[in-house]
Design a protein around this motif. Sequence first.
Motif, PDB file in Angstrom:
ATOM      1  N   GLN A  39       0.815  -1.015   0.041  1.00 18.80           N
ATOM      2  CA  GLN A  39       0.065   0.160   0.127  1.00 18.80           C
ATOM      3  C   GLN A  39       1.031   1.161  -0.082  1.00 18.80           C
ATOM      4  OE1 GLN A  39      -3.035   0.028   3.253  1.00 18.80           O
ATOM      5  NE2 GLN A  39      -4.344   1.628   1.939  1.00 18.80           N
ATOM      6  N   PRO A  41       1.271   5.401  -0.294  1.00 20.69           N
ATOM      7  CA  PRO A  41       0.399   6.541   0.390  1.00 20.69           C
ATOM      8  C   PRO A  41      -0.544   7.064  -0.515  1.00 20.69           C
ATOM      9  CG  PRO A  41       2.805   6.780   0.630  1.00 20.69           C
ATOM     10  CD  PRO A  41       2.754   5.706  -0.348  1.00 20.69           C
ATOM     11  N   GLY A  42      -1.779   7.120   0.009  1.00 20.56           N
ATOM     12  CA  GLY A  42      -2.896   7.703  -0.636  1.00 20.56           C
ATOM     13  C   GLY A  42      -3.482   6.813  -1.737  1.00 20.56           C
ATOM     14  N   LYS A  43      -2.865   5.402  -1.604  1.00 21.33           N
ATOM     15  CA  LYS A  43      -3.736   4.430  -2.577  1.00 21.33           C
ATOM     16  C   LYS A  43      -4.193   3.305  -1.922  1.00 21.33           C
ATOM     17  CE  LYS A  43      -0.323   5.542  -6.494  1.00 21.33           C
ATOM     18  NZ  LYS A  43       0.269   4.965  -7.657  1.00 21.33           N
ATOM     19  N   GLU A  44      -4.908   2.511  -2.738  1.00 19.61           N
ATOM     20  CA  GLU A  44      -5.480   1.191  -1.908  1.00 19.61           C
ATOM     21  C   GLU A  44      -4.403   0.237  -1.842  1.00 19.61           C
ATOM     22  OE1 GLU A  44     -10.057   1.784  -3.674  1.00 19.61           O
ATOM     23  OE2 GLU A  44      -9.049   0.141  -4.196  1.00 19.61           O
ATOM     24  N   GLU A  89       8.186   4.030  -7.772  1.00 19.91           N
ATOM     25  CA  GLU A  89       6.785   3.899  -7.727  1.00 19.91           C
ATOM     26  C   GLU A  89       6.390   2.716  -6.562  1.00 19.91           C
ATOM     27  OE1 GLU A  89       8.615   4.181 -10.356  1.00 19.91           O
ATOM     28  OE2 GLU A  89       7.693   2.836 -11.909  1.00 19.91           O
TER      29      GLU A  89
END
Length: 124
Positions: A39, A41-44, A89
């Motif tokens: 996971q 940051p800010g993502k599922e 990423e």
Amino acid sequence: QVQLVESGGGLVQAGGSLRLSCAASGRTFSNYAMGWFRQAPGKEREFVAAISRSGGSTSYADSVKGRFTISRVNVRNTLYLQMNRLKPEETAVYYCAASPVYGTTWLPGEVDYWGKGTLVTVSS
């Protein structure tokens, strides 16, 4: 109950490698298919890889195929994730997961037990 504890995260440069470990305790480790999620940051939370109870079958997200390898040693109650050619990423918290059923891809809702995660940071 199954307790899962991840280790091996850290800071690595892009193109580098890390090996994550997940130590299991509680119920019989070999009764569970195991997997890794991550996971950012800010993502599922997303599926990364899974391995069957015996270790004879493995599956990977398309984004990591050919670079990541999942493995397990049942006599040691340990799950591994070898990560090569890491990309910025892919910076995320990586979670170990256990489920009684193996599948070629998992949804987070299909996981029975989670570890607390280990942070992997890939610098550019």
